[in-house]
Design an enzyme around this catalytic site. Structure first.
Site, mmCIF file in Angstrom:
data_model
loop_
_atom_site.group_PDB
_atom_site.id
_atom_site.type_symbol
_atom_site.label_atom_id
_atom_site.label_comp_id
_atom_site.label_asym_id
_atom_site.label_seq_id
_atom_site.Cartn_x
_atom_site.Cartn_y
_atom_site.Cartn_z
ATOM 1 C CD GLN A 50 -33.124 40.634 25.939
ATOM 2 O OE1 GLN A 50 -34.156 41.070 25.480
ATOM 3 N NE2 GLN A 50 -32.014 40.556 25.225
ATOM 4 C CG ASP A 51 -30.706 38.811 33.382
ATOM 5 O OD1 ASP A 51 -31.041 40.006 33.366
ATOM 6 O OD2 ASP A 51 -30.625 38.155 34.428
ATOM 7 N NE ARG A 62 -17.905 39.322 23.151
ATOM 8 C CZ ARG A 62 -18.594 38.478 22.382
ATOM 9 N NH1 ARG A 62 -19.617 38.914 21.675
ATOM 10 N NH2 ARG A 62 -18.251 37.205 22.324
ATOM 11 C CG HIS A 65 -21.849 47.245 20.567
ATOM 12 N ND1 HIS A 65 -21.606 45.994 21.091
ATOM 13 C CD2 HIS A 65 -21.187 47.286 19.395
ATOM 14 C CE1 HIS A 65 -20.830 45.315 20.264
ATOM 15 N NE2 HIS A 65 -20.549 46.078 19.231
ATOM 16 C CE LYS A 74 -25.831 48.553 27.581
ATOM 17 N NZ LYS A 74 -25.002 48.119 26.457
ATOM 18 C CE1 TYR A 134 -22.688 43.357 27.597
ATOM 19 C CE2 TYR A 134 -23.100 41.008 27.436
ATOM 20 C CZ TYR A 134 -22.319 42.094 27.166
ATOM 21 O OH TYR A 134 -21.163 41.946 26.451
ATOM 22 C CG ASP A 145 -28.167 46.881 17.468
ATOM 23 O OD1 ASP A 145 -28.751 47.085 18.547
ATOM 24 O OD2 ASP A 145 -27.944 45.739 17.022
ATOM 25 C CG ASP A 170 -17.891 45.421 17.306
ATOM 26 O OD1 ASP A 170 -19.028 45.906 17.133
ATOM 27 O OD2 ASP A 170 -17.600 44.699 18.276
#
Length: 185
Positions: A50-51, A62, A65, A74, A134, A145, A170
């Protein structure tokens, strides 16, 4: 593509070698064959399924995570602009557990970070606009998450610019201490 180790166990920096001339440049931003050969893991790069891409304005943070469970591997790069990218090792049995390292990712050097499962990741945009790409090896599952506050005093991450915007998620993230408690440490 040049591949280098970092201060954090198992994290790699992949630096392409752009061809520059009067028109601008051409570069291969990733080479699966070279990556697999370096890791001595034939076919590993094919596991990236997955991109995704984010766009952030100057000062936006950001992160931090991560993913619970099996985590996710990743590849991260900045396609436009520049970011201050930070990783924190949260693998309890790692020799670099709890350590962090920052990297400059930009659209000049086109470096990729290979981030294995078990790391927190975040960044701050250093340019008016930064596009971060990513490539991950598992479908995203919001139930897995995890996050740590970008301004957690124990982690004491040094963001190079004043923080202008963070998401509600966040801003309300757990502390480093709460993560350690969740890990039974």
């Amino acid at each position: 593509m040049r591949i280098e180790t970092t201060e954090l166990a198992d994290v790699l920096v992949l630096t392409p070698e752009p061809f520059r001339d009067g028109r601008g440049l051409f570069t291969r931003t990733f080479d699966a064959e070279e990556f697999d050969e370096y890791l001595d893991r034939p076919g590993f790069a094919a596991s990236f399924i997955q991109d995704s891409q984010s766009r952030s304005h100057r000062g936006v943070v950001r992160g931090m995570h991560g993913r619970a469970g099996r985590g996710e591997a990743k590849l991260v790069r900045c396609a436009h602009g520049a970011v201050h990218d930070v990783l924190v090792d949260i693998r309890p049995n790692s020799p670099t557990f709890g350590r962090q390292q920052a990297f400059l990712l930009d659209d000049n050097d086109f470096r990729n970070l290979y981030v294995p499962p078990g790391f927190l990741h975040g960044f701050q945009s250093l340019s008016p606009v930064a596009d971060v790409c990513y490539r991950i090896n598992r479908p995203h599952d919001p139930a897995e998450d995890i996050g740590i506050a970008y301004d957690d005093p124990e982690l004491a991450i040094e963001w190079p610019q004043p923080v202008t915007v963070v998401s509600d998620r966040d801003a309300g993230a757990n502390s480093w201490r709460e993560l350690l408690t969740a890990f039974g440490m």
